[in-house]
Write a protein that holds these residues in place. Structure first.
Motif, PDB file in Angstrom:
ATOM      1  N   ILE A   1      95.339   8.433 -22.707  1.00  0.00           N
ATOM      2  CA  ILE A   1      94.761   7.249 -23.336  1.00  0.00           C
ATOM      3  C   ILE A   1      95.875   6.412 -23.957  1.00  0.00           C
ATOM      4  O   ILE A   1      96.638   6.890 -24.789  1.00  0.00           O
TER       5      ILE A   1
ATOM      6  N   HIS B   1      97.492   3.975 -26.353  1.00  0.00           N
ATOM      7  CA  HIS B   1      97.195   3.578 -27.723  1.00  0.00           C
ATOM      8  C   HIS B   1      98.452   3.645 -28.576  1.00  0.00           C
ATOM      9  O   HIS B   1      99.476   4.204 -28.142  1.00  0.00           O
TER      10      HIS B   1
ATOM     11  N   CYS C   1      87.823   6.578 -27.411  1.00  0.00           N
ATOM     12  CA  CYS C   1      87.854   6.379 -25.961  1.00  0.00           C
ATOM     13  C   CYS C   1      87.178   7.565 -25.292  1.00  0.00           C
ATOM     14  O   CYS C   1      87.226   8.693 -25.806  1.00  0.00           O
TER      15      CYS C   1
ATOM     16  N   LYS D   1      88.185   7.261 -19.511  1.00  0.00           N
ATOM     17  CA  LYS D   1      88.860   5.989 -19.768  1.00  0.00           C
ATOM     18  C   LYS D   1      88.104   4.813 -19.156  1.00  0.00           C
ATOM     19  O   LYS D   1      88.673   3.935 -18.531  1.00  0.00           O
TER      20      LYS D   1
ATOM     21  N   CYS E   1      86.612   1.890 -24.417  1.00  0.00           N
ATOM     22  CA  CYS E   1      87.369   2.241 -25.623  1.00  0.00           C
ATOM     23  C   CYS E   1      86.911   1.362 -26.780  1.00  0.00           C
ATOM     24  O   CYS E   1      86.233   0.349 -26.589  1.00  0.00           O
TER      25      CYS E   1
ATOM     26  N   ILE F   1      94.546  -0.164 -28.717  1.00  0.00           N
ATOM     27  CA  ILE F   1      94.060   0.708 -27.654  1.00  0.00           C
ATOM     28  C   ILE F   1      93.610  -0.164 -26.502  1.00  0.00           C
ATOM     29  O   ILE F   1      93.160  -1.302 -26.702  1.00  0.00           O
TER      30      ILE F   1
ATOM     31  N   ILE G   1      92.108   0.086 -22.071  1.00  0.00           N
ATOM     32  CA  ILE G   1      91.800   0.822 -20.855  1.00  0.00           C
ATOM     33  C   ILE G   1      92.861   0.516 -19.822  1.00  0.00           C
ATOM     34  O   ILE G   1      93.056  -0.643 -19.465  1.00  0.00           O
TER      35      ILE G   1
END
Length: 270
Positions: free
Chosen positions: A25, A27, A135, A139, A142, A268, A270
């Motif tokens: 993920i 971020h 999230c 994915k 989020c 964050i 995707i």
């Protein structure tokens, strides 16, 4: 719950959740380092400010560009919240790309964002309040949430979870990262704040430690508790447990510096 964050060194240092990293993920919880702002806003500041002394907007926009480039994106890919301590969570869509950056900000309080758009970089700003990123493991969706005590007691993290589930995400697949915020070592509140949390559940009492006629509030712990109440698995929650007030070299803090200071951001996408 996991207390396992990683400090990422470099020109633009940040903290990352190992849980998020293990699941791929994208971020970051940025520190105050690595930007171009000066004075009390030194250096990676993400808000002009509301005090008598304010930062140069051009420098703030440059800081957004610096942060976006960490993800291989541009500041025009950012959609940022318009934070008024609400529990409002809204969907960010393609039309919101650049919201608050290259197009006007929201015209009402929006303290949480959810998106399914690819490479739409959600931004939430804090200087003691709790930055919460969410999230799903696949994915697909989020979320970024600003959770001060008002937003927390108002259920903003649950609202974000609910919106994700409405979109088709499995509750058991949602992962959460709770970033640096003011710790229970430094966050003193009155009895009226405790009463509002007790109205949610008497179990919230364990997050308030009496001290000199007031209480020290564990904002991380109470956010974890509310997330578990919302159905998030405890093992799917990771927390930094880093106090923004204690760590002046790394973080801005409203409790430490008042209104003349910078603001961090968590991102964050995707």
């Amino acid at each position: 719950m996991k207390n396992d964050f990683v400090y990422i060194h470099g020109a633009t240092p940040c903290y990352k959740s190992r849980l998020f990293m293990e699941n791929g993920i994208s971020h970051a919880f940025f520190t105050r380092k690595g930007g171009v702002s000066t004075g009390p806003f030194e250096s990676l500041n993400f808000a002009v400010g509301i005090g008598e002394l304010q930062d140069d907007e051009a420098k703030v926009m440059r800081n957004y560009q610096i942060a976006a480039e960490v993800f291989g994106l541009n500041k025009e890919d950012v959609c940022r919240t318009y934070q008024t301590h609400t529990s409002v969570v809204e969907w960010a869509e393609e039309k919101d790309r650049g919201r608050g950056i290259s197009i006007p900000p929201y015209d009402h309080g929006v303290d949480g964002l959810v998106t399914r758009e690819r490479n739409l970089l959600l931004s939430v700003r804090t200087a003691d309040c709790v930055p919460v990123l969410l999230c799903d493991k696949n994915k697909r969706v989020c979320s970024a949430v600003h959770a001060g005590w008002r937003g927390t007691v108002g259920g903003i993290t649950k609202n974000a979870v609910d919106e994700m589930v409405k979109s088709g995400v499995e509750l058991s697949d949602i992962l959460v990262a709770i970033g640096p915020c003011v710790g229970d070592c430094c966050y003193e509140v009155g009895g009226e704040v405790r009463d509002e949390f007790l109205a949610i559940s008497n179990e919230c009492d364990k997050f308030f430690v009496p001290k000199n006629g007031k209480y020290m509030l564990d904002l991380v712990g109470v956010n974890e508790f509310i997330l578990v109440m919302a159905g998030i698995k405890p093992e799917n929650i990771s927390s930094a447990n880093l106090c923004t007030k204690c760590n002046e070299a790394e973080f801005f803090s409203h409790r430490r510096s008042g209104s003349v200071r910078g603001t961090m951001s968590a991102f964050i996408h995707i």
